[in-house]
Scaffold this active site. Structure first.
Site, PDB file in Angstrom:
ATOM      1  N   CYS A  58      30.039  10.001 -35.799  1.00 18.24           N
ATOM      2  CA  CYS A  58      30.120   9.771 -37.140  1.00 18.24           C
ATOM      3  C   CYS A  58      31.768   9.182 -37.514  1.00 18.24           C
ATOM      4  CB  CYS A  58      30.653  11.667 -37.939  1.00 18.24           C
ATOM      5  SG  CYS A  58      29.249  12.586 -37.325  1.00 18.24           S
TER       6      CYS A  58
ATOM      7  N   GLU B 201      13.443 -10.901 -26.291  1.00 18.95           N
ATOM      8  CA  GLU B 201      13.660 -10.869 -28.122  1.00 18.95           C
ATOM      9  C   GLU B 201      14.873 -11.637 -28.175  1.00 18.95           C
ATOM     10  OE1 GLU B 201      13.547  -6.698 -28.859  1.00 18.95           O
ATOM     11  OE2 GLU B 201      14.858  -6.068 -26.814  1.00 18.95           O
TER      12      GLU B 201
ATOM     13  N   GLU C 128      11.510  -3.720 -19.493  1.00 18.40           N
ATOM     14  CA  GLU C 128      11.863  -3.568 -20.496  1.00 18.40           C
ATOM     15  C   GLU C 128      12.424  -4.840 -20.083  1.00 18.40           C
ATOM     16  OE1 GLU C 128      12.725  -2.005 -22.529  1.00 18.40           O
ATOM     17  OE2 GLU C 128      14.699  -2.369 -23.021  1.00 18.40           O
TER      18      GLU C 128
ATOM     19  N   LYS D  60      14.529  -4.019 -36.934  1.00 22.60           N
ATOM     20  CA  LYS D  60      15.464  -2.391 -35.989  1.00 22.60           C
ATOM     21  C   LYS D  60      14.357  -1.496 -36.163  1.00 22.60           C
ATOM     22  CE  LYS D  60      17.670   0.021 -33.995  1.00 22.60           C
ATOM     23  NZ  LYS D  60      17.999  -0.837 -32.283  1.00 22.60           N
TER      24      LYS D  60
ATOM     25  N   ARG E   3      28.716   3.416 -38.332  1.00 22.79           N
ATOM     26  CA  ARG E   3      29.138   5.269 -37.502  1.00 22.79           C
ATOM     27  C   ARG E   3      28.104   5.830 -38.210  1.00 22.79           C
ATOM     28  NH1 ARG E   3      33.090   5.256 -33.816  1.00 22.79           N
ATOM     29  NH2 ARG E   3      33.679   7.213 -33.650  1.00 22.79           N
TER      30      ARG E   3
ATOM     31  N   LYS F 149      13.914  -7.799 -23.028  1.00 22.32           N
ATOM     32  CA  LYS F 149      14.887  -7.773 -23.336  1.00 22.32           C
ATOM     33  C   LYS F 149      15.930  -9.017 -23.810  1.00 22.32           C
ATOM     34  CE  LYS F 149      16.260  -5.188 -24.966  1.00 22.32           C
ATOM     35  NZ  LYS F 149      15.772  -3.819 -25.176  1.00 22.32           N
TER      36      LYS F 149
ATOM     37  N   ASN G 179      33.526  14.837 -35.778  1.00 23.76           N
ATOM     38  CA  ASN G 179      32.622  13.676 -35.430  1.00 23.76           C
ATOM     39  C   ASN G 179      33.028  14.366 -33.609  1.00 23.76           C
ATOM     40  OD1 ASN G 179      31.382  11.882 -33.960  1.00 23.76           O
ATOM     41  ND2 ASN G 179      33.601  11.212 -33.768  1.00 23.76           N
ATOM     42  N   GLY G 180      31.728  15.196 -33.537  1.00 22.56           N
ATOM     43  CA  GLY G 180      31.457  14.801 -31.662  1.00 22.56           C
ATOM     44  C   GLY G 180      29.807  16.994 -32.037  1.00 22.56           C
TER      45      GLY G 180
ATOM     46  N   HIS H 149      -1.632 -10.868  -6.699  1.00 23.82           N
ATOM     47  CA  HIS H 149      -2.387 -10.652  -7.311  1.00 23.82           C
ATOM     48  C   HIS H 149      -3.042 -11.913  -8.742  1.00 23.82           C
ATOM     49  CE1 HIS H 149      -4.378  -7.559  -4.592  1.00 23.82           C
ATOM     50  NE2 HIS H 149      -3.219  -7.317  -5.098  1.00 23.82           N
TER      51      HIS H 149
ATOM     52  N   TRP I 205      26.585  11.048 -39.077  1.00 24.41           N
ATOM     53  CA  TRP I 205      25.428  10.917 -37.880  1.00 24.41           C
ATOM     54  C   TRP I 205      25.060  11.829 -37.807  1.00 24.41           C
ATOM     55  CZ3 TRP I 205      23.718  10.727 -32.904  1.00 24.41           C
ATOM     56  CH2 TRP I 205      22.814   9.983 -32.608  1.00 24.41           C
TER      57      TRP I 205
HETATM   58  C1  G6P Z   1      11.164  -2.162 -33.041  1.00 26.77           C
HETATM   59  C2  G6P Z   1      12.267  -2.759 -32.140  1.00 26.77           C
HETATM   60  C3  G6P Z   1      12.743  -1.802 -30.556  1.00 26.77           C
HETATM   61  C4  G6P Z   1      12.423  -0.519 -30.618  1.00 26.77           C
HETATM   62  C5  G6P Z   1      10.899  -0.155 -31.262  1.00 26.77           C
HETATM   63  C6  G6P Z   1      10.716   1.147 -31.237  1.00 26.77           C
HETATM   64  O1  G6P Z   1      10.103  -2.820 -32.407  1.00 26.77           O
HETATM   65  O2  G6P Z   1      13.036  -3.790 -32.290  1.00 26.77           O
HETATM   66  O3  G6P Z   1      13.666  -2.597 -30.141  1.00 26.77           O
HETATM   67  O4  G6P Z   1      11.637  -0.006 -29.835  1.00 26.77           O
HETATM   68  O5  G6P Z   1      10.910  -0.441 -32.669  1.00 26.77           O
HETATM   69  O6  G6P Z   1      11.489   1.713 -31.775  1.00 26.77           O
HETATM   70  P1  G6P Z   1      11.804   3.075 -32.575  1.00 26.77           P
HETATM   71  O7  G6P Z   1      12.671   3.430 -33.547  1.00 26.77           O
HETATM   72  O8  G6P Z   1      10.586   3.683 -32.225  1.00 26.77           O
HETATM   73  O9  G6P Z   1      12.556   3.632 -31.065  1.00 26.77           O
END
Ligand code: G6P
Length: 607
Positions: free
Chosen positions: A2, A487, A480, A602, A27, A484, A100-101, A503, A74
């Protein structure tokens, strides 16, 4: 995570606080609130949702008073409602607190305070602090807070106001950031520098267990035992935008570096007495014990965390586990019954595909659980119980700290299920929990690979394709790592189980083709080495992630990135670090928009 801002001075407190809140909303923005002390009375305004809601409220009823506190929340304990918004005022309205915490012993303190006659109005851990301080107050604010924080466990940065001392503002911290800003005739308290930047550039960061007493005329800092400390004043030279990123050029890099803290916050308090402990989980253990099958559903990075969890659930809990992409789940006519535990993994809690999938699972009779980073979001509201990752807000579109904290929570859950189902004894669980407790330190050490990774990134930024390989617990990290890179840099990349290369994908390998191989210690180490030899023999470029001093990996590889050795179970959280950094630095070298890659969002709230 927060945001806190406090003001004590000659002028009106509210404008300085509102300005601070506007610069703190990265935050968290579940709710915002303000308290000022005006003619011997606390005046509190708080509103759920974005800061604009509070600003509209303040416009309608402006606040006077020359000392005050503000908070942007948050949520961790208690949903993002008005009642749970900070500030919290003590039972007899003598103390107001922002926090915050996470207070880990809040339940025990709540019981004790209830017995002393305090009634609780919110579901937050913070309210406990307000009542506790009031209960202990004997006239000296600094001394009261000093004695009170000795009773708190967990993490906190707090700002405290006392009704009987309108000239004093107290701050204290443990494991959460807090600083003092030094102004001309006014002083400030804040979670971090952006909040105070237009007001002053002279700040002192408090150390753990230090307290600060702010008056308009000065600042006194003391240690936990009351001994005075000289403030260590820093002059901030950055601008506001980079201060919000705490000096990092991008939120993503900040979030990568926050992982040790995020993991500590996620794991701490959940490994008590050799049993994974989930005080917030609303599902009774008896119900969890009955399940015969687990189905994990998620999207993107969260689905990769689910794939890591599949290994843990099957190995530790001996429960058949399936991972289904949420976008496929609904239309696949899944076989789900009352003996199924359906787990939705999601950072935002708002991903439409995941929400629809978990609703479908619930409708078909499954027990449903969410692993989520955002309290009060849609998915936690749609399930039987939620385990939160305490990663703090993730701003960079490419998920980093959410991923590693999701793995941590899911592995804790795997241990818990294993114990409930009789697959794991307490003795067998103990070293697993210890490995989880140690993972934040290993991740911290893994971050030291950054300079080497940056050099590799610059060298390979021109590559058209990348391959990522791993096995077993580190197989999902191959996906993963590739995700990364795709994207962030827009370079084509694929993740493969290393054993599968022969294969088909091995045909891609030539002396221009880089393969990132995850070859850390574990049951599949030798197998992984054989797969790497197959690539090396065909002239492929191996960029390997290995444990320190591994000569066998070094012999095969063009480049080696070293990360600390850990038990295989927890290693994906450690090997994720160089994968994230490699993608980040390639994207930076290519001048990509790291925090907002093209075409992506996001939280994807459409199907
Ligand atoms: C979007 C984001 C990804 C994320 C995915 C799932 O595609 O760009 O970074 O992994 O959604 O999002 P979530 O909030 O459900 O983890």
């Amino acid at each position: 995570m927060c945001g806190i801002i406090g003001y004590v001075g000659p002028g009106p407190a509210a404008p300085a606080i509102v300005g601070g809140l506007q610069r703190l909303d990265y935050r968290g923005y579940d709710s915002a609130g303000i308290v000022v002390l005006d003619r011997g009375r606390f005046r509190v305004e708080k509103m759920p949702g974005k800061l604009e809601n509070l600003l509209a409220r303040l416009k309608a009823s402006p606040l006077a008073g020359t000392v005050g506190l503000g908070h942007t929340r948050w949520a961790t304990h208690g949903g993002p409602t008005q009642r749970n918004a900070h500030p919290h005022v003590s039972g007899n309205a003598r103390v107001a607190v922002v926090h915050n915490g996470i207070i880990e012993n809040h339940e025990a303190l709540r019981r004790r305070l209830r017995a002393r006659g305090y009634a609780f109005r919110s579901e937050t851990d913070t309210e406990v602090i307000a009542h506790l301080i009031e209960d202990m107050h004997r006239g000296n604010p600094l001394e009261t807070v000093r004695r009170a924080i000795a009773k708190l466990e967990g993490s906190f940065a707090i700002g405290v106001l006392f009704r009987d001392r309108p000239d004093v503002l107290i701050g204290a911290r443990l494991n959460s950031p807090l600083l003092v800003g030094f102004g001309e005739g006014a002083n400030f308290l804040a979670s971090d520098a952006p909040a105070v930047l237009p007001l002053t550039r002279r700040v002192a960061y408090l150390e753990d267990r230090e307290l600060a007493e702010l008056t308009p005329g000065g600042v006194r800092i003391v240690a936990a035992d009351g001994t005075p400390r000289e403030p260590r004043i820093t002059h901030i030279t950055w601008d506001y935008a980079s201060a919000a990123r705490e000096g990092y050029p991008h939120f993503m890099l900040k979030e990568i570096h926050e992982q040790p803290r995020a993991l500590r916050d996620t794991i701490r308090g959940r490994t008590d007495h050799s049993i994974p402990h989930f005080p917030e989980l609303e599902i009774e253990p008896a119900k969890l014990k009955r399940i015969r099958r687990v189905v994990i559903t998620a999207c993107g990075t969260a689905a990769h965390a689910g794939l890591v969890a599949k290994y843990a659930f099957e190995e530790l809990a001996r429960v058949p586990t399936e991972v289904v992409l949420a976008s496929e789940f609904r239309y696949g006519d899944p076989v789900i019954g009352r003996d199924t535990l359906a787990v939705a993994v999601t950072q935002s809690g708002e991903t439409m595909d995941t929400l629809c999938a978990i609703r479908e699972a619930r409708a078909r009779g499954a027990l449903t659980l969410a692993v989520c980073n955002v309290v009060g979001s849609s998915i936690p509201r749609a399930v039987d119980g939620t385990l939160y990752t305490h990663a703090g807000p993730e701003i960079g579109v490419a998920s980093t700290k959410a991923y590693t904290t999701q793995i941590a929570v899911l592995e804790l859950l795997a241990v818990r299920l294993g114990m409930l189902r009789g697959a794991l004894t307490r003795e067998a669980a103990r070293p697993l929990l210890r490995a989880l407790e140690r993972v934040p330190d290993a991740v911290e050490k893994a971050l030291r690979c950054e300079a080497g990774v940056r050099t590799i990134a610059r060298r390979y930024r021109g590559a058209r394709n990348f391959m990522y390989i791993g096995r077993r617990y580190n197989f999902p990290n191959a996906y993963e790592g590739a995700l990364k890179l795709k994207e962030l840099s827009y370079i084509h990349a694929e993740g493969y189980g290393a054993g599968e290369m022969k294969h088909g994908p091995l045909a891609l390998v030539d002396n221009t083709f880089p393969t990132v191989a995850i070859a850390t210690a574990g049951r599949v180490y030798e197998k992984m080495l054989s797969n790497m030899k197959e690539i090396e023999a065909r002239g492929g470029i191996l960029i390997s992630i290995a444990n320190p001093g591994d000569a066998r990996v070094r012999e095969l590889s063009r480049h080696v990135i070293e990360v600390p050795e850990t038990p295989e179970l927890v290693s994906p959280m450690v090997t994720a670090v160089p994968l994230q950094l490699l993608a980040y630095h390639i994207a930076v070298a290519l001048r990509r928009d790291v925090d907002k890659p093209r075409n992506l969002a996001k939280a994807v709230t459409v199907e």
